[in-house]
Design a protein around this motif. Sequence first.
Motif, mmCIF file in Angstrom:
data_model
loop_
_atom_site.group_PDB
_atom_site.id
_atom_site.type_symbol
_atom_site.label_atom_id
_atom_site.label_comp_id
_atom_site.label_asym_id
_atom_site.label_seq_id
_atom_site.Cartn_x
_atom_site.Cartn_y
_atom_site.Cartn_z
ATOM 1 N N ASP A 146 66.818 57.006 16.978
ATOM 2 C CA ASP A 146 66.814 56.477 14.515
ATOM 3 C C ASP A 146 64.703 57.161 14.189
ATOM 4 O OD1 ASP A 146 69.020 55.726 14.705
ATOM 5 O OD2 ASP A 146 68.233 53.964 13.820
ATOM 6 N N PHE A 149 64.759 61.353 16.335
ATOM 7 C CA PHE A 149 65.825 62.162 15.948
ATOM 8 C C PHE A 149 65.406 62.853 14.589
ATOM 9 C CE2 PHE A 149 70.012 63.693 14.249
ATOM 10 C CZ PHE A 149 70.131 64.413 15.535
ATOM 11 N N SER A 150 65.073 60.909 13.358
ATOM 12 C CA SER A 150 64.930 61.649 12.237
ATOM 13 C C SER A 150 63.385 62.489 12.062
ATOM 14 C CB SER A 150 64.937 61.014 11.296
ATOM 15 O OG SER A 150 63.461 59.860 12.143
ATOM 16 N N LEU A 291 67.216 61.000 5.819
ATOM 17 C CA LEU A 291 66.357 60.526 6.713
ATOM 18 C C LEU A 291 65.126 60.026 6.854
ATOM 19 C CD1 LEU A 291 67.398 64.622 8.480
ATOM 20 C CD2 LEU A 291 67.642 62.818 9.384
ATOM 21 N N ILE A 294 66.056 56.594 7.428
ATOM 22 C CA ILE A 294 66.025 56.599 8.557
ATOM 23 C C ILE A 294 64.983 55.569 9.250
ATOM 24 C CG2 ILE A 294 66.808 57.660 10.446
ATOM 25 C CD1 ILE A 294 69.016 59.129 9.447
ATOM 26 N N SER A 300 70.652 54.070 9.732
ATOM 27 C CA SER A 300 70.292 54.443 11.434
ATOM 28 C C SER A 300 70.958 56.051 11.396
ATOM 29 C CB SER A 300 71.081 53.429 12.729
ATOM 30 O OG SER A 300 70.975 53.723 13.802
ATOM 31 N N ILE A 301 70.983 56.703 12.473
ATOM 32 C CA ILE A 301 71.495 57.848 11.952
ATOM 33 C C ILE A 301 73.386 57.780 12.167
ATOM 34 C CG2 ILE A 301 71.732 60.087 13.918
ATOM 35 C CD1 ILE A 301 69.041 59.803 12.399
ATOM 36 N N GLY A 329 74.597 53.401 8.496
ATOM 37 C CA GLY A 329 74.788 55.089 8.844
ATOM 38 C C GLY A 329 74.436 56.548 8.284
ATOM 39 N N LEU A 330 74.441 57.423 8.589
ATOM 40 C CA LEU A 330 73.966 58.424 8.040
ATOM 41 C C LEU A 330 75.564 59.218 8.362
ATOM 42 C CD1 LEU A 330 72.773 61.270 6.812
ATOM 43 C CD2 LEU A 330 71.895 61.923 8.642
ATOM 44 N N ASP A 366 77.716 56.610 20.149
ATOM 45 C CA ASP A 366 76.814 57.162 19.036
ATOM 46 C C ASP A 366 76.679 58.611 19.496
ATOM 47 O OD1 ASP A 366 76.433 54.912 18.118
ATOM 48 O OD2 ASP A 366 74.569 54.594 18.223
ATOM 49 N N ILE A 370 77.793 62.015 16.912
ATOM 50 C CA ILE A 370 76.147 62.667 16.790
ATOM 51 C C ILE A 370 77.284 64.621 17.059
ATOM 52 C CG2 ILE A 370 74.602 64.066 17.030
ATOM 53 C CD1 ILE A 370 73.993 60.888 17.367
#
Length: 383
Positions: A146, A149-150, A291, A294, A300-301, A329-330, A366, A370
């Motif tokens: 997370d 990535f963010s 983001l 996160i 979380s993503i 989650g996003l 996950d 994505i």
Amino acid sequence: MMYAYYIGDNSDWINRLSCCLNCQIMVFNNPLKTILCINEQSKKDTSPTYIFIESCNKIQDIQYLDSINKSNLQHTYLLLISEYIIKENIADNLHAGASEIVDINMPAEDLHTTLALLPKLKQYSTAKLQQHAHRFKLPLWKRIFDLAFSSAAILCLSPLLILTALAIRLESKGPIIYKSKRVGSNYDIFDFLKFRSMYSDADKRLKEFEALNQYREDTQENQTQTEILSLPQQSDETVLVADDFVTTEQQLLKNRRRQQKNAFVKFENDPRITKIGHFIRKYSIDELPQLINILKGDMSIVGNRPLPLYEAELLTTDEYIERFMAPAGLTGLWQVEKRGDQGALSAEERKQLDIKYARNFSFGTDLNIICRTFTAFVQKENV
């Protein structure tokens, strides 16, 4: 032994409550003095304490409720007393800490029943909370992913974020970032961030467009939800009396099940959305400020979508509580299911997919979600 306190100055109401409860009521003109007195009393006795707050106006009512609720008094129940109950304010008063909203003209026996029921409800809620007391803990691999990535996403998308902010500001008045209270994993509440895609008075207009809700059951029965229900003269069923309705236990459970079915709110062609809002929603650009959530650890993503308070409070039964034992989650499992097919998922399907993810999420799951999310960005329908 029961302790009763009253905040206000209406002598008629004070005398009526004193007669109904057959006990002496201690009267104060502000919450602070009441809190100090109850703190002293609680050192000597742990009996239930009831605070009756005389309703004045919405702002003061919520201020009083909030200040007392934040004092964390033990074995204490707040009852907002009013002669004219405004249904639109009930949810706000309950969220501010009211245990119940009571009509001052209710019969004495009904008031006694309400007071006796409140400790039982609290005990039941505590037992349910302990039953699910094991808190979800985000795996280390997921937190590292997370953060990486963010951080990378914010850096790469910074030009888009700036242009979106400028477009929102130029089209309509109001804040660029919309904050709302959401319920995430472990039922924790946090400030959920989005680019504002609606006009600034959108929340106030929610009831105005209720008929457009895609998850609302279109039945005549639904229309009785906010009406006062009348009972037959002869009935052997247990009668339940609340501030804005009279019903039987069977009817109440039936209404509760219907509310759970319609816990989610979604509009098709929502008239509250701005022109820029339609564009950023279509391509999910409005979600990008999450983001920041996160990075902070609120989300979380990948996970289950964090819910508004009024939706989350309908999903606290054993049947659905498991959806909160997972990351917020996003994006998530239900977002990529049937997303290209006009987002045609029922509310029940969404709940079951949330529970499925909570039970089975993994690094591979996950990554799959994505990848499917990226391919679903461009679509004809908002989801």
